[in-house]
Design a protein around this motif. Structure first.
Motif, PDB file in Angstrom:
ATOM      1  N   GLY A  42       0.799  -1.220   0.000  1.00 41.86           N
ATOM      2  CA  GLY A  42       0.000   0.000   0.000  1.00 41.86           C
ATOM      3  C   GLY A  42       0.827   1.264   0.000  1.00 41.86           C
ATOM      4  N   SER A  67      -5.972   2.112  -6.795  1.00 42.97           N
ATOM      5  CA  SER A  67      -6.133   2.068  -5.343  1.00 42.97           C
ATOM      6  C   SER A  67      -7.570   1.748  -4.948  1.00 42.97           C
ATOM      7  CB  SER A  67      -5.728   3.415  -4.723  1.00 42.97           C
ATOM      8  OG  SER A  67      -4.363   3.661  -4.906  1.00 42.97           O
ATOM      9  N   TYR A  70      -8.700  -1.917  -5.527  1.00 44.09           N
ATOM     10  CA  TYR A  70      -8.106  -2.796  -4.522  1.00 44.09           C
ATOM     11  C   TYR A  70      -8.834  -2.669  -3.190  1.00 44.09           C
ATOM     12  CZ  TYR A  70      -4.564  -4.729  -1.373  1.00 44.09           C
ATOM     13  OH  TYR A  70      -3.917  -5.460  -0.405  1.00 44.09           O
ATOM     14  N   LEU A  71      -9.067  -1.433  -2.747  1.00 51.63           N
ATOM     15  CA  LEU A  71      -9.714  -1.209  -1.455  1.00 51.63           C
ATOM     16  C   LEU A  71     -11.128  -1.784  -1.420  1.00 51.63           C
ATOM     17  CD1 LEU A  71      -8.632   2.472  -0.650  1.00 51.63           C
ATOM     18  CD2 LEU A  71      -7.932   0.396   0.557  1.00 51.63           C
ATOM     19  N   VAL A  74     -10.932  -5.637  -1.222  1.00 52.33           N
ATOM     20  CA  VAL A  74     -10.507  -6.090   0.105  1.00 52.33           C
ATOM     21  C   VAL A  74     -11.630  -5.925   1.117  1.00 52.33           C
ATOM     22  CG1 VAL A  74      -8.985  -5.546   2.045  1.00 52.33           C
ATOM     23  CG2 VAL A  74      -8.040  -5.757  -0.236  1.00 52.33           C
ATOM     24  N   ARG A 121      -5.219  -5.373 -10.119  1.00 48.90           N
ATOM     25  CA  ARG A 121      -5.233  -4.811  -8.765  1.00 48.90           C
ATOM     26  C   ARG A 121      -6.485  -5.273  -8.014  1.00 48.90           C
ATOM     27  NH1 ARG A 121      -2.033  -2.999  -5.080  1.00 48.90           N
ATOM     28  NH2 ARG A 121      -3.329  -1.226  -4.489  1.00 48.90           N
ATOM     29  N   ILE A 122      -7.623  -5.400  -8.729  1.00 50.62           N
ATOM     30  CA  ILE A 122      -8.830  -5.930  -8.094  1.00 50.62           C
ATOM     31  C   ILE A 122      -8.609  -7.388  -7.695  1.00 50.62           C
ATOM     32  CG2 ILE A 122     -11.248  -6.531  -8.484  1.00 50.62           C
ATOM     33  CD1 ILE A 122     -11.422  -4.047 -10.298  1.00 50.62           C
ATOM     34  N   GLN A 124      -5.737  -8.689  -7.045  1.00 49.24           N
ATOM     35  CA  GLN A 124      -4.804  -8.616  -5.921  1.00 49.24           C
ATOM     36  C   GLN A 124      -5.546  -8.300  -4.623  1.00 49.24           C
ATOM     37  OE1 GLN A 124      -1.823  -5.416  -5.941  1.00 49.24           O
ATOM     38  NE2 GLN A 124      -0.216  -6.956  -5.778  1.00 49.24           N
ATOM     39  N   GLY A 125      -6.580  -7.459  -4.722  1.00 47.16           N
ATOM     40  CA  GLY A 125      -7.393  -7.164  -3.552  1.00 47.16           C
ATOM     41  C   GLY A 125      -8.148  -8.386  -3.060  1.00 47.16           C
ATOM     42  N   GLY A 128      -5.609 -10.422  -1.342  1.00 47.62           N
ATOM     43  CA  GLY A 128      -5.270  -9.782  -0.081  1.00 47.62           C
ATOM     44  C   GLY A 128      -6.342 -10.016   0.969  1.00 47.62           C
ATOM     45  N   ASN A 418      -9.399  -1.450   7.555  1.00 45.43           N
ATOM     46  CA  ASN A 418      -9.455  -0.976   6.169  1.00 45.43           C
ATOM     47  C   ASN A 418     -10.523   0.089   5.961  1.00 45.43           C
ATOM     48  OD1 ASN A 418      -7.721  -2.654   4.005  1.00 45.43           O
ATOM     49  ND2 ASN A 418      -8.222  -3.986   5.725  1.00 45.43           N
TER      50      ASN A 418
END
Length: 492
Positions: A42, A67, A70-71, A74, A121-122, A124-125, A128, A418
């Protein structure tokens, strides 16, 4: 190492042998490394985004989705991922998340365009979300309740080190090798701990309730919708002209949350176990973490803009002003376990909440002539207070969660950690827009005084934590406390 088991209580799960030292060591390595890599990811991404935008010839809004996507992923899936760990084993879910995180990171480093970056990235979220609750769920199943504070403190210290090293390491990598290198950074450690987690065999339990865990797909969908819309609405709220769209998104989140509450009351096997949510230490710990992370992130957001836009410091000099925060986070993580044994969770959390509130108030007094000492003092108080509160509240949540619900407890803890920053930054940005006269000067604005009130909410939450670990103050009967300290028996 031999292991014996105590007699199983009627109707309970079959007792399992206690984990060996080797299992605990591998579990701790996986938990600490996984949590640190996520924290590092992050911080380094923020410094890589301008270079990514230039290299891929794209706009700021598209880069922001690296960003936001991803958030949202998660936040939406943390509790569901924790429930999957309760059902299928935390080490397995952690391994899946870690290996997927490594693969997604490598894919981003090779991505040809911004669309591919956002999609990965999604993904990866999602990965994560799988590994984060498991970092706590694994600890809960590997260590007895009265020995959890030390491993949690070590995990928190690693997060603090990663967060501190991220800006410096990310800046160096981007300058020398380009933005793709920061995504390659997390591939070796996540690949290693993912494979390491596969070497740990978790004991099988014959509890029928465990076998049915996770059987609430509608609850999982409603929770993911509510949390995803909440985070998305908070992230877009500060953007110019996005107020109406954000309001609709937040209203939809509230509607999904109400539908979730109604559904969970009727579900035969709810996603959110009522026994866990009714636990006073768990509820207090979650409230403290939500308020603390909101206050910390909002204060850092305002102060960073003040240092760079008002005092005209470059990013490196501004980052050095916050160095005391990172140092106190690491030192505080190491000192928190003995402090908690001496004072108990309640008084330790009260001390942490008081230090955090004092830190925000110190930063709220910064004016145009403020120097490094004033900023560093506020940052040090923030670091010491936040880490003390985070370790104490997290230990209370994990310790008072039944082993069969350890994953859900870890998911709720990560959800608070988060969601809090999104709430804090959105609050700060909104107040900066509503009170523009002072610009970004904290002493002339309303953002930091309001965030000090948010930090103060950690104090009543701390009062609801147990007065002593394993004693009468935590609501545990003496016979239960003795059973929790048996070295060779783990009950579920």
């Amino acid at each position: 190492m031999s292991a014996t088991t105590g007699p199983a209580a009627p109707g309970s799960a079959t007792a399992a042998p206690a984990p060996t030292r080797s299992v605990r060591a591998r579990t701790l390595a996986c938990s600490v490394t996984g949590a640190a890599v996520v924290a590092l990811d992050g911080t380094v991404l923020t410094l890589a985004q301008p270079a990514l935008q230039r290299d891929l010839h794209t706009g700021v809004a598209q880069v922001q989705w690296t960003s936001t996507g991803y958030l949202v992923a998660v936040a939406s899936l943390l509790v569901l991922a924790g429930r999957l760990g309760d059902r299928h084993g935390h080490h397995r879910v952690f391994a899946l998340g870690s290996l997927g995180f490594a693969a997604a990171s490598a894919g981003i480093a090779l991505a040809p365009g911004i669309g591919t970056v956002v999609l990965l990235r999604i993904l990866q979220g999602v990965c994560g979300a799988l590994l984060q609750p498991a970092t706590l769920g694994m600890l809960r199943t590997a260590y007895p309740p009265d020995r959890l504070t030390g491993p949690i403190a070590l995990r928190t210290a690693a997060i603090g080190l990663a967060a501190a090293a991220g800006p410096l390491l990310g800046g160096a990598l981007v300058s020398a090798y380009g933005w793709r290198s920061v995504f390659l950074l997390g591939v070796p450690p996540t690949l290693a701990v993912g494979l390491l987690a596969l070497t740990v065999r978790e004991p099988r339990r014959t509890d029928p309730a465990r076998a049915r865990a996770g059987g609430d797909p509608l609850g999982a969908l409603l929770l993911a919708t509510a949390l995803g819309l909440l985070v998305h609405g908070l992230v877009t709220l500060p953007h110019p002209g996005a107020g109406g769209r954000a309001a609709v998104t937040l209203a939809a989140s509230a509607a999904a949350a109400l539908a979730l509450v109604r559904h969970e009351r009727r579900a035969p096997h709810p996603l959110l176990p009522p026994a866990l949510l009714r636990s006073r230490p768990v509820a207090a710990g979650l409230g403290a973490l939500l308020a603390a992370s909101a206050a910390l992130s909002g204060a850092l957001f305002v102060t960073t803009y003040f240092l760079q836009e008002v005092q005209r410091l470059d990013p490196l000099d501004a980052g050095l002003r916050f160095l005391p925060l990172a140092v106190l986070m690491v030192l505080g993580a190491l000192g928190c376990p003995p402090l908690q044994r001496r004072l108990g969770p309640r008084r330790t959390a009260l001390a942490g909440g008081g230090l955090l509130t004092a830190g925000v108030l110190v930063l709220a007094r910064l004016d145009t002539g403020a120097g490094a000492v004033a900023t560093g003092t506020g940052a040090a108080l923030l670091g010491a207070g936040f880490v003390t509160l985070m370790i104490t509240a997290t230990a209370a949540i994990v310790r008072h969660a039944p082993v069969e619900h350890a994953g859900v407890a870890g998911g709720l803890q990560q959800t608070a950690m988060n969601t809090g920053p999104a709430v804090g930054v959105a609050t700060a940005a909104l107040l900066l827009a509503l009170v523009p006269a002072g610009g970004f000067v904290p002493a002339h604005g309303a953002a930091l005084p309001v965030l000090a009130l948010v930090a103060g909410l950690t104090l009543p939450a701390a009062l609801a934590l147990p007065g002593a670990s394993g004693g009468p103050g935590d609501g545990t009967r003496p016979s239960e406390a003795r059973r929790s300290r048996r070295p060779f028996c783990v009950r579920s």
